[in-house]
Design a protein around this motif. Structure first.
Motif, PDB file in Angstrom:
ATOM      1  N   ASN A 226       0.825  -1.204   0.000  1.00 46.04           N
ATOM      2  CA  ASN A 226       0.000   0.000   0.000  1.00 46.04           C
ATOM      3  C   ASN A 226       0.863   1.259   0.000  1.00 46.04           C
ATOM      4  N   LYS A 227       1.959   1.251   0.749  1.00 44.55           N
ATOM      5  CA  LYS A 227       2.833   2.418   0.793  1.00 44.55           C
ATOM      6  C   LYS A 227       3.609   2.596  -0.511  1.00 44.55           C
ATOM      7  N   ASP A 230       1.365   4.694  -2.777  1.00 40.19           N
ATOM      8  CA  ASP A 230       0.680   5.846  -2.184  1.00 40.19           C
ATOM      9  C   ASP A 230       1.368   7.132  -2.647  1.00 40.19           C
ATOM     10  N   SER A 232       0.817  10.120  -1.871  1.00 41.72           N
ATOM     11  CA  SER A 232       0.934  11.172  -0.861  1.00 41.72           C
ATOM     12  C   SER A 232       2.259  11.073  -0.105  1.00 41.72           C
TER      13      SER A 232
END
Length: 539
Positions: A226-227, A230, A232
């Motif tokens: 997930n990271k 990502d 952001s």
């Protein structure tokens, strides 16, 4: 009775002469009178201690001579000491020429006479008495005969100049040969893997395959995945086969970061070093920093039908050029033949959108950099519609386009300004959205295929980068990226203010040939207490 014209003229001349005579006497008398008055009036104003201008000059000259310890012997135009000194100086020059001409007997005679003259000068100096012609006549005459003989042997100024020119040319050739050898040895030293670094790779690979607990230390893959996508977070990518150097990049980045939990490092290596990389960055934690390791051999799209560099590796001429060096008689410098310039770890930077298809912006870092400041500001920079954010390097003429590219080629000459500013790889901000929109990888493919015969450029990945990102580069503040710590001297103030320090050049900080004064900037981010480093004698 009336005077004749001749008598009249004679009287006029006589009268005129008398008037001039008396007028001259009057002027002389007035002049003496004025001079007497001036001397009388100024006589009282002259003080007893005053000196005339000439006496002052003479006085200063005496002081200068005293301060310089000038002797009467030195001021004597017939000084025997000066004559002997001049003969010795000339004889020493002739000794050198005689030796170069293999006339060793004459050189010995000159040397013997020089010693005799030096003994006379030494004795005179010790007794503090000037030399006289009677005691030095033999030495002066014998030296004069030898100097005359040297001139008869054509040891004159013209011959000396010719011999010196030949000697200078010979020395220049020797210097060129030594410089070429030094360059080759330096290049070889830069390319060699240090024993300790090789040891580290072998031990880590063994650890990865033998110890199951290393695999168990891997973080939760779902949370990690997930990271990795990502947008952001702050995404950095490093393409390297050097474990230690990559660890310094990561270590220095998170130590100087204000929020290390938002940092994601994407590492790409080759199959040989994949297990060692995986083991090292699984065994070590970086206070919340996410580290992902991939090998480019797993990229299915990376094949010869798509990548020009891989296609060139299949060409026999390319293999001969980079790996044998026998196709041009060794005329091409060794630095142009380094096989690393065909390594995919160098060229994978042109495929970043394919490597990270879900990312929008990444910061590319070379493995020979050290981070000194927080780099989160790079992710908020406005690139003004450009693809590449980089620091210009055109402060000197060496770093303009014409120094990297072959402007005698019409394709280069018609498309690019030769005075355009170059920029540096090593710390680059890439807008991957604009990259995909502009098809930058396609531009890179075009120029690589045009350069299959190496006529557009010869060396490295920077020239194709200059062509690929021409008109698509936003120039950043120079403090973001400081270059030159691997080959030149850098202003200490510039180093202190730099966010990223780049050890570009052959003198890498992990090599013995690294520049000693800059090594501490890199070594302070190496954990020498790590068990693996201790076993491999890192210190």
């Amino acid at each position: 009775m009336r005077r004749s014209r001749q008598e009249f003229r004679r009287s006029v001349k006589k009268k005129w002469f008398q008037n001039v005579f008396w007028l001259t006497l009057l002027l002389l008398f007035c002049g003496f009178l004025v001079l007497f008055v001036i001397l009388f009036l100024s006589g009282d104003s002259v003080k007893p201690g005053s000196r005339s201008v000439l006496s002052k000059i003479s006085y200063r000259r005496d002081i200068d001579f005293e301060s310089l310890n000038v002797t009467d012997e030195m001021l004597n135009p017939n000084s025997i000491t000066r004559q002997l000194t001049d003969q010795i100086s000339l004889a020493k020059a002739f000794v050198v020429i005689a030796k170069e001409s293999n006339n060793h007997q004459f050189a010995w005679e000159l040397s013997a006479q020089i010693r005799n003259s030096q003994i006379l000068l030494s004795n005179a100096a010790s007794t503090r008495s000037p030399l006289i012609l009677k005691e030095s006549n033999t030495a002066v005459r014998d030296m004069a005969l030898l100097l005359f003989q040297a001139q008869q042997l054509h040891y004159d100024s013209a011959t000396m100049i010719m011999r010196l020119k030949a000697r200078i040319q010979e020395l220049e050739e020797q210097m060129g040969s030594v410089t070429e050898k030094s360059s080759k040895y330096s290049q070889i030293a830069a390319e060699e893997v240090p024993k300790s670094l090789f040891c580290l790779g072998v031990r880590l690979t063994t650890e990865w395959f033998n110890q199951s607990n290393v695999h168990q230390k891997a973080p939760d893959m779902i949370r990690k995945d997930n990271k990795l996508t990502d947008n952001s977070l702050y995404h950095f990518c490093v393409f390297s086969d050097n474990i230690l150097a990559t660890s310094v990049v990561i270590n220095s980045t998170f130590i100087n970061s204000q929020n290390p939990y938002r940092i994601v490092f994407h590492l790409v290596t080759d199959e040989v070093n994949y297990a060692a990389m995986k083991a090292f960055f699984t065994m070590n934690t970086y206070h919340g920093v996410t580290v992902d390791v991939q090998k480019f051999e797993d990229f299915t799209w990376l094949n010869a039908s798509y990548v020009p560099v891989l296609k060139q590796l299949q060409d026999s001429d390319t293999k001969s050029y980079y790996f044998s060096g026998n196709n041009d008689g060794g005329k091409t410098p060794i630095k142009f033949r380094n096989p690393k310039y065909l390594s995919m770890l160098n060229h994978i930077r042109f495929y970043i959108p394919e490597v990270f298809p879900e990312l929008r912006k990444v910061v590319f870092l070379d493995d020979d950099v050290v981070v000194q400041k927080d780099l989160s500001g790079l992710f908020t920079l406005d690139l003004n519609g450009n693809v590449n954010g980089a620091v210009e390097t055109c402060m000197e003429t060496f770093h303009r386009y014409h120094k990297y590219l072959n402007y005698s080629h019409p394709l280069i000459r018609s498309h690019f300004d030769p005075d355009a500013c170059g920029w540096a790889f090593g710390m680059n901000v890439f807008d991957l959205v604009e990259w995909r929109k502009r098809n930058v990888t396609g531009i890179y493919h075009y120029w690589q295929e045009k350069n299959i015969d190496r006529t557009l450029w010869k060396l490295g990945t920077l020239p194709p980068g200059l062509l690929t990102f021409y008109g698509l580069t936003e120039h950043l503040d120079p403090t973001w990226h400081v270059l030159g710590l691997g080959y030149t001297n850098v202003d200490p103030e510039v180093i202190e203010n730099g966010a990223v320090l780049h050890f570009n050049g052959n003198s890498k900080p992990w090599l013995k040939i690294g520049m000693e004064k800059y090594k501490p900037l890199w070594e302070k981010y190496v954990d020498y207490s790590h068990p693996m480093l201790e076993r491999c004698n890192f210190h």
